[in-house]
Design a protein around this motif. Structure first.
Motif, PDB file in Angstrom:
ATOM      1  N   LEU A   1      -2.865  25.885 -13.534  1.00  0.00           N
ATOM      2  CA  LEU A   1      -1.864  26.296 -12.666  1.00  0.00           C
ATOM      3  C   LEU A   1      -3.320  26.401 -11.125  1.00  0.00           C
ATOM      4  O   LEU A   1      -4.630  27.137 -12.021  1.00  0.00           O
ATOM      5  N   ALA A   2      -2.716  26.842 -10.289  1.00  0.00           N
ATOM      6  CA  ALA A   2      -3.589  27.093  -9.414  1.00  0.00           C
ATOM      7  C   ALA A   2      -3.059  28.001  -8.672  1.00  0.00           C
ATOM      8  O   ALA A   2      -1.829  28.786  -8.863  1.00  0.00           O
ATOM      9  N   ARG A   3      -4.139  29.040  -9.049  1.00  0.00           N
ATOM     10  CA  ARG A   3      -3.856  30.287  -8.168  1.00  0.00           C
ATOM     11  C   ARG A   3      -4.907  30.946  -7.303  1.00  0.00           C
ATOM     12  O   ARG A   3      -5.644  29.565  -7.463  1.00  0.00           O
ATOM     13  N   SER A   4      -3.990  30.924  -5.942  1.00  0.00           N
ATOM     14  CA  SER A   4      -5.280  31.355  -4.648  1.00  0.00           C
ATOM     15  C   SER A   4      -5.278  33.242  -4.363  1.00  0.00           C
ATOM     16  O   SER A   4      -4.074  33.578  -4.728  1.00  0.00           O
ATOM     17  N   LYS A   5      -5.590  33.156  -2.756  1.00  0.00           N
ATOM     18  CA  LYS A   5      -5.573  33.886  -2.234  1.00  0.00           C
ATOM     19  C   LYS A   5      -5.421  33.299  -0.870  1.00  0.00           C
ATOM     20  O   LYS A   5      -6.123  32.882  -1.283  1.00  0.00           O
ATOM     21  N   THR A   6      -4.626  33.871   0.282  1.00  0.00           N
ATOM     22  CA  THR A   6      -4.897  33.640   1.023  1.00  0.00           C
ATOM     23  C   THR A   6      -5.498  34.413   2.293  1.00  0.00           C
ATOM     24  O   THR A   6      -5.461  35.594   2.226  1.00  0.00           O
ATOM     25  N   LEU A   7      -6.834  34.660   3.280  1.00  0.00           N
ATOM     26  CA  LEU A   7      -6.792  34.546   4.043  1.00  0.00           C
ATOM     27  C   LEU A   7      -7.505  34.195   5.311  1.00  0.00           C
ATOM     28  O   LEU A   7      -6.700  32.831   5.656  1.00  0.00           O
TER      29      LEU A   7
ATOM     30  N   TRP B   1       1.106  11.239 -19.093  1.00  0.00           N
ATOM     31  CA  TRP B   1       0.376  11.308 -18.056  1.00  0.00           C
ATOM     32  C   TRP B   1      -0.709  10.588 -18.592  1.00  0.00           C
ATOM     33  O   TRP B   1      -1.649  11.133 -20.028  1.00  0.00           O
ATOM     34  N   HIS B   2      -0.828   9.414 -18.659  1.00  0.00           N
ATOM     35  CA  HIS B   2      -1.497   8.759 -18.869  1.00  0.00           C
ATOM     36  C   HIS B   2      -3.258   8.247 -17.786  1.00  0.00           C
ATOM     37  O   HIS B   2      -3.124   8.366 -16.969  1.00  0.00           O
TER      38      HIS B   2
ATOM     39  N   SER C   1      -4.616  18.176 -24.221  1.00  0.00           N
ATOM     40  CA  SER C   1      -4.380  17.392 -23.438  1.00  0.00           C
ATOM     41  C   SER C   1      -2.567  17.676 -23.497  1.00  0.00           C
ATOM     42  O   SER C   1      -1.497  17.156 -22.690  1.00  0.00           O
ATOM     43  N   VAL C   2      -1.741  17.517 -24.586  1.00  0.00           N
ATOM     44  CA  VAL C   2      -0.698  18.714 -25.011  1.00  0.00           C
ATOM     45  C   VAL C   2      -0.301  20.570 -24.978  1.00  0.00           C
ATOM     46  O   VAL C   2      -0.018  20.287 -26.406  1.00  0.00           O
TER      47      VAL C   2
ATOM     48  N   CYS D   1       1.807  18.639 -17.258  1.00  0.00           N
ATOM     49  CA  CYS D   1       1.705  19.450 -17.247  1.00  0.00           C
ATOM     50  C   CYS D   1      -0.023  20.011 -17.496  1.00  0.00           C
ATOM     51  O   CYS D   1       0.037  21.392 -17.182  1.00  0.00           O
ATOM     52  N   ALA D   2      -0.270  19.078 -17.551  1.00  0.00           N
ATOM     53  CA  ALA D   2      -1.336  19.177 -18.743  1.00  0.00           C
ATOM     54  C   ALA D   2      -2.999  20.036 -18.099  1.00  0.00           C
ATOM     55  O   ALA D   2      -3.195  19.247 -16.590  1.00  0.00           O
TER      56      ALA D   2
END
Length: 506
Positions: free
Chosen positions: A58-64, A301-302, A348-349, A399-400
């Motif tokens: 999952l993408a984790r972020s901070k906005t600057l 997801w192939h 992968s799973v 979602c891997a």
């Protein structure tokens, strides 16, 4: 009236002090040059999202602000290790107040790590509103060494092994996902908390499904997927195709071949942007493998993969002569994938839900350990011939974690390529599986976790990340098991727990 001019003293030691990047020699010439271009572009943006992919993918972020990012670009910024500690339901899986047991001292007390932007990934998002850029970061300890829990660092290590041999992996993405329409704007926060997710988004299907590749079915998703495709192209992603799959609103998106790190970065960006793009238009995109929707067909997801010799530009999987097929190198790579398949399958799973796709009754589920030509029931499908020959690994769920899934594939393939030649009297498993080996992929998260825990995953991940992943998945599986023991769900049906756990966040 006037605007107050705020000022603050410079931090002690900042004047003339080398930056974190320079101090530790973190950038090559390409990144040094890219950083100069980024600095010149900062006058044209208002905000910068500094992002990294956590162990769950999952993408984790901070906005600057753009001004704040000027310093962060070369110095990095502090980031909480929370994404390393929480499982998919935000339950604490790694005890940062006691004996965390993963061999990273900085985890004690939840101390910060340093996230350093990778300037070659900087790009301005083509969106309305504040001018916002996106840039991926790499995780480091405070001494400048790559963080042992960094997924991107794992993939980079594997890619460097290929480069040392004069080789470069080439990968192609085929990703299935669901487009649905939101029924309301409820945030689903009722009952939400640590280890218990709130209600999943309430949605309805956009079509009836089950008319494979029907043009009329695609037409029902085109008002969203068409503009989305243009949006992805503006981001520089090498979009190749969009098509409607079997399930109601199930879309497959493919991309042209890329290098390994670019492929993983693209997957993280694609999933993140797609969810945001659809949400802003009253829809919901989910990369959960099998959502709890009427008539949902599981998504996969192939990952298409081949290896190029950098000196000659030749595809190592290409067989000589007119017969085509797979070269000895290609077969060795495939055998590596099969040898390591069960031990690394968790990467992968990784979710409880992902194993519903692998049920034996699903006609196209890649349940069989083996490789075959143009066989969608095998784990590895050999596609094409000559310069275009490649292996399609069909096991992954959408979602891997892209860095860990790709790293696992490339690591196992390289182990096969560099292994001692096999006994010529022994048939490759793709042609005649041995009776001493399990004949199917893991059927549950518990089975995959046991193979991961007792296997050699630390050779790829390092001991700290292998231990961390084990704790994260033990926590997730433990919560699911406890819930099912109390509710006794109907066998074979996607549970409410799965829908709440995965449908919104993935």
């Amino acid at each position: 009236m006037y605007a107050r001019s705020w000022s603050s003293p410079a931090p002690d030691g900042s004047v003339g002090r080398p930056s974190f990047v320079t101090d530790h020699g973190l950038w090559d010439d390409e990144r040094v040059a890219a950083a100069e271009r980024v600095e010149a572009a900062l006058d044209e943006v208002d905000f910068v999202r500094l992002v990294f992919g956590d162990p769950h993918g999952l993408a984790r972020s901070k906005t600057l602000t753009a001004d704040a990012f000027r310093s962060v670009l070369r110095n990095g910024m502090n980031f909480s290790p929370g994404p390393f500690l929480f499982d998919t339901g935000h339950a604490v899986a790694v005890d940062f107040l006691g004996d965390h047991g993963i061999g990273v001292d900085e985890i004690a007390g939840a101390g910060n790590f340093v996230l350093v932007p990778d300037p070659v990934t900087f790009q301005v998002l083509p969106e309305r509103g504040p001018r916002t850029a996106w840039v991926l970061g790499d995780e480091y300890l405070r001494d400048g060494t790559p963080h042992p829990l960094s997924s991107r660092a794992v993939l980079r290590r594997v890619v460097n092994r290929y480069a040392a041999l004069g080789l470069q992996p080439v990968l192609g993405l085929e990703v299935e996902w669901y487009l649905t329409r939101r029924l309301d704007d409820e945030p689903g926060n009722q009952g939400n908390g640590f280890g218990l997710q709130g209600q999943a988004p309430r949605v309805t299907a956009v079509n009836a499904g089950y008319q494979f590749n029907l043009d009329a079915a695609y037409d029902t998703v085109a008002p969203i997927t068409g503009p989305l495709g243009l949006h992805l192209r503006k981001l520089g992603l090498p979009l190749r195709s969009m098509e409607h799959e079997s399930g109601p609103g199930q879309v497959e998106t493919t991309f042209s071949p890329m290098t390994a790190l670019d492929t993983a970065d693209a997957m993280l960006l694609f999933r993140t942007v797609t969810k945001r793009f659809c949400a802003r238009r009253g829809h919901h995109a989910s990369f959960m493998s099998q959502p709890r929707l009427d008539a949902a067909d599981p998504s996969g997801w192939h990952l298409n993969q081949s290896v190029v010799d950098l000196a000659t530009g030749r595809n190592l999987f290409s067989a000589e002569g007119l017969s085509g097929g797979l070269s000895p190198n290609g077969k060795a790579y495939a055998e590596g994938l099969l040898t390591w398949a069960r031990e690394l399958f968790l990467l992968s799973v990784p979710t409880v839900n992902g194993y519903r796709r692998l049920a034996a009754e699903h006609a196209l589920a890649p349940t069989r350990l083996g490789w075959s030509f143009e066989d969608r029931t095998a784990m590895l499908r050999v596609v094409g011939s000559g310069a275009g020959a490649h292996i399609e690994n069909r096991v992954g769920e959408p979602c891997a974690n892209p860095y860990l899934n790709i790293a696992a594939q490339l690591f196992a393939g390289l182990e096969g390529l560099t292994a001692q030649p096999a006994d010529p009297q022994t048939a490759p498993r793709g042609e005649a599986p041995t009776e001493t080996q399990p004949q199917t992929v893991p059927q549950t998260l518990a089975e995959a976790l046991e193979a991961f825990r007792t296997g050699r995953a630390d050779q790829l991940l390092g001991a700290p990340l292998a231990a961390c992943m084990t704790k994260l998945k033990e926590s997730e599986l433990g919560r699911f098991t406890a819930w099912t023991s109390q509710t006794a769900p109907a066998p074979g049906q996607v549970t409410d727990w799965e829908q709440r756990e995965y449908f919104g966040v993935y």
